[in-house]
Design an enzyme around this catalytic site. Sequence first.
Site, PDB file in Angstrom:
ATOM      1  N   HIS A 137      52.059  13.477 -23.340  1.00 22.35           N
ATOM      2  CA  HIS A 137      52.741  13.829 -22.140  1.00 22.35           C
ATOM      3  C   HIS A 137      51.412  14.938 -21.404  1.00 22.35           C
ATOM      4  CE1 HIS A 137      55.852  15.397 -19.344  1.00 22.35           C
ATOM      5  NE2 HIS A 137      55.062  16.669 -19.309  1.00 22.35           N
ATOM      6  N   CYS A 138      51.036  14.394 -20.207  1.00 25.25           N
ATOM      7  CA  CYS A 138      49.925  15.070 -19.417  1.00 25.25           C
ATOM      8  C   CYS A 138      50.688  16.301 -18.403  1.00 25.25           C
ATOM      9  CB  CYS A 138      49.403  14.224 -18.887  1.00 25.25           C
ATOM     10  SG  CYS A 138      47.990  14.814 -17.958  1.00 25.25           S
ATOM     11  N   PRO A 139      50.606  17.555 -18.924  1.00 29.45           N
ATOM     12  CA  PRO A 139      51.050  18.517 -17.672  1.00 29.45           C
ATOM     13  C   PRO A 139      50.414  18.426 -16.320  1.00 29.45           C
ATOM     14  CG  PRO A 139      49.749  19.429 -19.295  1.00 29.45           C
ATOM     15  CD  PRO A 139      50.022  18.040 -19.778  1.00 29.45           C
TER      16      PRO A 139
ATOM     17  N   ASN B  86      52.286  15.980 -14.566  1.00 31.53           N
ATOM     18  CA  ASN B  86      53.664  16.249 -14.764  1.00 31.53           C
ATOM     19  C   ASN B  86      54.504  14.998 -15.135  1.00 31.53           C
ATOM     20  OD1 ASN B  86      55.909  17.856 -14.911  1.00 31.53           O
ATOM     21  ND2 ASN B  86      56.372  17.311 -12.794  1.00 31.53           N
ATOM     22  N   ASN B  87      53.841  14.147 -16.087  1.00 26.63           N
ATOM     23  CA  ASN B  87      54.448  12.862 -16.320  1.00 26.63           C
ATOM     24  C   ASN B  87      54.114  12.536 -17.883  1.00 26.63           C
ATOM     25  OD1 ASN B  87      56.199  10.824 -16.405  1.00 26.63           O
ATOM     26  ND2 ASN B  87      55.105   9.730 -14.586  1.00 26.63           N
TER      27      ASN B  87
END
Length: 262
Positions: A119-121, A124-125
Amino acid sequence: MKLRLHFVVDPMGWFCISMVLFVWLYNSFLIPKLVLLPHYAEGHIPAALVVFYYLASLLCISALFRASTADPGKLAQDPKILLAERDNWELCNKCNMMRPKRSHHCSRCGHCVRRMDHHCPWINNCVGEDNHWLFLQLCFYTQVLSLYTLVLDFCQYYYFQPLSSADFAVHHELALLRGSCFMGLIMFGGMSSLFYTQVKGILAVSFAFSLTEQMSLSSYGPRRSWQQAMAEVFGTRWKILWFLPFRSRQPLRLNLTSRSRV
Protein backbone atom coordinates in the site's frame (compact mmCIF):
# COMPACT_ATOMS: atom_id res chain seq x y z
CA MET A 1 -12.96 -0.99 -21.99
CA LYS A 2 -14.47 1.56 -19.62
CA LEU A 3 -12.10 2.90 -16.98
CA ARG A 4 -13.42 2.83 -13.41
CA LEU A 5 -12.16 5.30 -10.82
CA HIS A 6 -11.14 3.94 -7.43
CA PHE A 7 -10.74 6.29 -4.46
CA VAL A 8 -9.41 5.43 -0.99
CA VAL A 9 -10.74 7.45 1.96
CA ASP A 10 -7.56 8.01 3.95
CA PRO A 11 -6.56 11.48 5.31
CA MET A 12 -2.90 10.45 5.58
CA GLY A 13 -2.96 9.31 1.97
CA TRP A 14 -4.55 12.60 0.91
CA PHE A 15 -1.77 14.49 2.67
CA CYS A 16 0.98 12.41 1.02
CA ILE A 17 -0.44 12.70 -2.48
CA SER A 18 -0.92 16.45 -1.93
CA MET A 19 2.80 16.76 -1.23
CA VAL A 20 3.57 14.89 -4.45
CA LEU A 21 1.24 17.19 -6.40
CA PHE A 22 2.92 20.24 -4.84
CA VAL A 23 6.36 19.06 -6.00
CA TRP A 24 5.01 18.43 -9.49
CA LEU A 25 3.25 21.80 -9.69
CA TYR A 26 6.28 23.66 -8.33
CA ASN A 27 8.66 22.28 -10.92
CA SER A 28 6.20 22.09 -13.82
CA PHE A 29 5.46 25.82 -13.54
CA LEU A 30 8.79 27.10 -12.21
CA ILE A 31 11.17 25.48 -14.70
CA PRO A 32 9.31 26.63 -17.84
CA LYS A 33 8.78 30.15 -16.46
CA LEU A 34 12.29 30.59 -15.06
CA VAL A 35 14.41 28.59 -17.50
CA LEU A 36 12.82 27.17 -20.62
CA LEU A 37 10.41 29.81 -21.92
CA PRO A 38 12.65 32.88 -21.36
CA HIS A 39 15.69 31.24 -22.97
CA TYR A 40 13.55 29.98 -25.86
CA ALA A 41 12.12 33.47 -26.41
CA GLU A 42 15.64 34.91 -26.65
CA GLY A 43 16.82 32.12 -28.96
CA HIS A 44 19.19 30.39 -26.53
CA ILE A 45 17.60 26.90 -26.68
CA PRO A 46 15.57 24.98 -29.29
CA ALA A 47 11.85 24.36 -28.98
CA ALA A 48 12.46 20.61 -28.62
CA LEU A 49 13.73 21.09 -25.06
CA VAL A 50 10.50 22.88 -24.09
CA VAL A 51 8.28 20.28 -25.75
CA PHE A 52 10.16 17.39 -24.14
CA TYR A 53 9.79 18.90 -20.65
CA TYR A 54 6.04 19.42 -21.04
CA LEU A 55 5.68 15.89 -22.46
CA ALA A 56 7.58 14.36 -19.53
CA SER A 57 5.49 16.41 -17.09
CA LEU A 58 2.24 15.31 -18.78
CA LEU A 59 3.19 11.63 -18.73
CA CYS A 60 4.25 11.89 -15.09
CA ILE A 61 1.00 13.44 -13.86
CA SER A 62 -1.05 11.08 -16.04
CA ALA A 63 0.67 8.04 -14.53
CA LEU A 64 0.12 9.49 -11.04
CA PHE A 65 -3.59 10.07 -11.67
CA ARG A 66 -4.09 6.62 -13.19
CA ALA A 67 -2.11 4.80 -10.48
CA SER A 68 -3.96 6.57 -7.67
CA THR A 69 -7.46 6.12 -9.12
CA ALA A 70 -7.20 2.70 -10.79
CA ASP A 71 -8.65 -0.38 -9.12
CA PRO A 72 -5.56 -2.30 -7.88
CA GLY A 73 -7.37 -5.63 -8.10
CA LYS A 74 -9.99 -5.62 -5.37
CA LEU A 75 -11.66 -9.00 -5.03
CA ALA A 76 -15.38 -9.34 -5.54
CA GLN A 77 -17.63 -10.01 -2.55
CA ASP A 78 -18.81 -13.38 -3.89
CA PRO A 79 -16.17 -14.68 -6.30
CA LYS A 80 -17.07 -17.55 -8.62
CA ILE A 81 -14.44 -20.23 -8.20
CA LEU A 82 -14.12 -22.96 -10.79
CA LEU A 83 -13.81 -26.47 -9.44
CA ALA A 84 -10.50 -26.99 -11.24
CA GLU A 85 -9.04 -23.86 -9.60
CA ARG A 86 -10.08 -24.43 -5.99
CA ASP A 87 -6.57 -25.55 -5.05
CA ASN A 88 -5.29 -22.10 -6.04
CA TRP A 89 -7.60 -20.30 -3.59
CA GLU A 90 -7.35 -19.82 0.16
CA LEU A 91 -9.37 -18.24 2.97
CA CYS A 92 -8.36 -14.82 4.28
CA ASN A 93 -8.31 -14.86 8.09
CA LYS A 94 -9.03 -11.12 8.28
CA CYS A 95 -12.05 -10.59 6.01
CA ASN A 96 -13.15 -14.27 5.85
CA MET A 97 -13.28 -14.24 2.07
CA MET A 98 -11.85 -16.65 -0.44
CA ARG A 99 -8.94 -15.22 -2.38
CA PRO A 100 -6.49 -16.54 -4.98
CA LYS A 101 -2.96 -17.28 -3.87
CA ARG A 102 -0.48 -14.38 -4.02
CA SER A 103 -3.31 -12.09 -2.84
CA HIS A 104 -2.94 -10.10 0.37
CA HIS A 105 -5.23 -8.23 2.74
CA CYS A 106 -4.67 -4.47 3.00
CA SER A 107 -5.44 -3.33 6.53
CA ARG A 108 -5.65 0.32 5.43
CA CYS A 109 -8.11 -0.29 2.58
CA GLY A 110 -9.94 -3.10 4.38
CA HIS A 111 -10.06 -5.66 1.56
CA CYS A 112 -7.93 -8.21 -0.27
CA VAL A 113 -6.05 -7.29 -3.44
CA ARG A 114 -4.88 -9.69 -6.13
CA ARG A 115 -1.07 -9.91 -6.28
CA MET A 116 -0.77 -7.01 -3.87
CA ASP A 117 2.74 -5.57 -3.68
CA HIS A 118 2.22 -2.91 -1.00
CA HIS A 119 0.00 0.00 0.00
CA CYS A 120 1.63 3.22 -1.17
CA PRO A 121 0.56 6.35 0.74
CA TRP A 122 2.15 8.59 -1.93
CA ILE A 123 -0.52 7.52 -4.43
CA ASN A 124 -3.13 6.82 -1.72
CA ASN A 125 -3.80 3.39 -3.19
CA CYS A 126 -2.66 -0.20 -3.09
CA VAL A 127 -0.27 -1.47 -5.74
CA GLY A 128 -1.75 -4.68 -7.08
CA GLU A 129 -2.26 -6.71 -10.23
CA ASP A 130 -4.37 -4.15 -12.09
CA ASN A 131 -2.32 -0.99 -11.40
CA HIS A 132 1.23 -2.31 -10.88
CA TRP A 133 2.11 -1.32 -14.43
CA LEU A 134 0.92 2.23 -13.78
CA PHE A 135 3.03 2.42 -10.63
CA LEU A 136 6.09 1.37 -12.64
CA GLN A 137 5.31 4.07 -15.19
CA LEU A 138 5.00 6.62 -12.40
CA CYS A 139 8.42 5.66 -11.02
CA PHE A 140 9.99 5.80 -14.49
CA TYR A 141 8.54 9.15 -15.58
CA THR A 142 9.28 10.70 -12.19
CA GLN A 143 12.91 9.74 -12.66
CA VAL A 144 12.94 11.24 -16.17
CA LEU A 145 11.28 14.49 -15.07
CA SER A 146 13.44 14.84 -11.94
CA LEU A 147 16.68 14.20 -13.80
CA TYR A 148 15.72 16.63 -16.56
CA THR A 149 14.85 19.24 -13.93
CA LEU A 150 18.24 18.80 -12.24
CA VAL A 151 20.04 19.17 -15.58
CA LEU A 152 18.12 22.36 -16.37
CA ASP A 153 18.83 23.76 -12.91
CA PHE A 154 22.53 23.09 -13.41
CA CYS A 155 22.54 24.63 -16.89
CA GLN A 156 20.65 27.69 -15.69
CA TYR A 157 23.23 28.33 -12.99
CA TYR A 158 26.45 27.46 -14.86
CA TYR A 159 25.84 27.25 -18.61
CA PHE A 160 22.93 29.29 -20.03
CA GLN A 161 23.45 32.88 -21.09
CA PRO A 162 22.02 35.60 -18.79
CA LEU A 163 18.56 36.87 -19.66
CA SER A 164 17.93 40.44 -20.75
CA SER A 165 14.56 40.71 -18.98
CA ALA A 166 14.15 40.67 -15.20
CA ASP A 167 11.04 39.89 -13.18
CA PHE A 168 10.19 38.42 -9.79
CA ALA A 169 11.38 34.93 -10.73
CA VAL A 170 14.72 36.21 -12.01
CA HIS A 171 15.34 38.34 -8.90
CA HIS A 172 14.72 35.27 -6.69
CA GLU A 173 16.34 32.82 -9.08
CA LEU A 174 18.89 31.35 -6.66
CA ALA A 175 16.35 30.56 -3.94
CA LEU A 176 13.90 29.06 -6.42
CA LEU A 177 16.57 26.93 -8.07
CA ARG A 178 17.75 25.64 -4.70
CA GLY A 179 14.23 24.52 -3.88
CA SER A 180 13.90 22.86 -7.27
CA CYS A 181 17.27 21.08 -6.89
CA PHE A 182 16.37 19.83 -3.43
CA MET A 183 13.04 18.41 -4.61
CA GLY A 184 14.64 16.95 -7.72
CA LEU A 185 17.34 15.15 -5.73
CA ILE A 186 14.83 13.70 -3.27
CA MET A 187 12.43 12.54 -5.99
CA PHE A 188 15.11 11.14 -8.29
CA GLY A 189 16.92 9.28 -5.51
CA GLY A 190 13.75 7.88 -3.96
CA MET A 191 12.12 6.86 -7.23
CA SER A 192 15.32 5.32 -8.60
CA SER A 193 15.63 3.09 -5.55
CA LEU A 194 11.93 2.21 -5.64
CA PHE A 195 11.97 1.48 -9.38
CA TYR A 196 14.99 -0.80 -8.99
CA THR A 197 13.40 -2.79 -6.16
CA GLN A 198 10.11 -3.10 -8.07
CA VAL A 199 11.72 -4.45 -11.24
CA LYS A 200 14.00 -6.72 -9.23
CA GLY A 201 11.01 -8.08 -7.31
CA ILE A 202 9.02 -8.76 -10.50
CA LEU A 203 11.89 -10.68 -12.05
CA ALA A 204 12.60 -12.57 -8.82
CA VAL A 205 8.96 -13.65 -8.41
CA SER A 206 8.77 -14.66 -12.07
CA PHE A 207 11.95 -16.71 -11.76
CA ALA A 208 10.72 -18.46 -8.61
CA PHE A 209 7.34 -19.33 -10.12
CA SER A 210 8.89 -20.53 -13.36
CA LEU A 211 11.05 -22.94 -11.36
CA THR A 212 7.99 -24.12 -9.42
CA GLU A 213 6.07 -24.74 -12.62
CA GLN A 214 8.92 -26.70 -14.12
CA MET A 215 9.39 -28.85 -11.02
CA SER A 216 5.67 -29.57 -10.74
CA LEU A 217 5.48 -30.55 -14.40
CA SER A 218 8.76 -32.51 -14.24
CA SER A 219 9.80 -30.77 -17.44
CA TYR A 220 12.87 -29.19 -18.90
CA GLY A 221 11.15 -26.38 -20.74
CA PRO A 222 12.51 -22.85 -21.02
CA ARG A 223 12.33 -20.53 -18.05
CA ARG A 224 10.25 -17.38 -18.19
CA SER A 225 12.30 -14.49 -19.55
CA TRP A 226 12.28 -10.92 -18.27
CA GLN A 227 10.27 -9.87 -21.34
CA GLN A 228 7.55 -12.36 -20.47
CA ALA A 229 7.52 -11.27 -16.83
CA MET A 230 7.17 -7.59 -17.73
CA ALA A 231 4.59 -8.36 -20.43
CA GLU A 232 2.42 -10.11 -17.84
CA VAL A 233 2.62 -7.07 -15.53
CA PHE A 234 1.85 -4.55 -18.30
CA GLY A 235 -0.79 -6.73 -19.95
CA THR A 236 0.72 -6.65 -23.43
CA ARG A 237 3.70 -7.97 -25.37
CA TRP A 238 4.07 -4.68 -27.29
CA LYS A 239 6.92 -2.91 -25.51
CA ILE A 240 5.95 0.52 -26.85
CA LEU A 241 2.66 0.21 -24.93
CA TRP A 242 4.55 -0.30 -21.68
CA PHE A 243 5.25 3.46 -21.68
CA LEU A 244 1.68 4.67 -22.36
CA PRO A 245 -0.59 5.41 -19.38
CA PHE A 246 -3.50 6.37 -21.68
CA ARG A 247 -4.82 2.85 -22.16
CA SER A 248 -6.57 0.01 -20.37
CA ARG A 249 -4.94 -3.23 -19.29
CA GLN A 250 -6.15 -6.70 -20.08
CA PRO A 251 -4.87 -9.71 -18.09
CA LEU A 252 -2.19 -11.56 -20.02
CA ARG A 253 -1.46 -15.16 -19.12
CA LEU A 254 1.68 -16.58 -20.66
CA ASN A 255 1.86 -20.34 -21.12
CA LEU A 256 5.27 -21.97 -21.04
CA THR A 257 5.66 -24.83 -23.44
CA SER A 258 7.25 -27.80 -21.84
CA ARG A 259 8.29 -31.30 -22.69
CA SER A 260 7.12 -34.17 -20.54
CA ARG A 261 9.33 -37.08 -19.69
CA VAL A 262 8.99 -40.22 -21.73
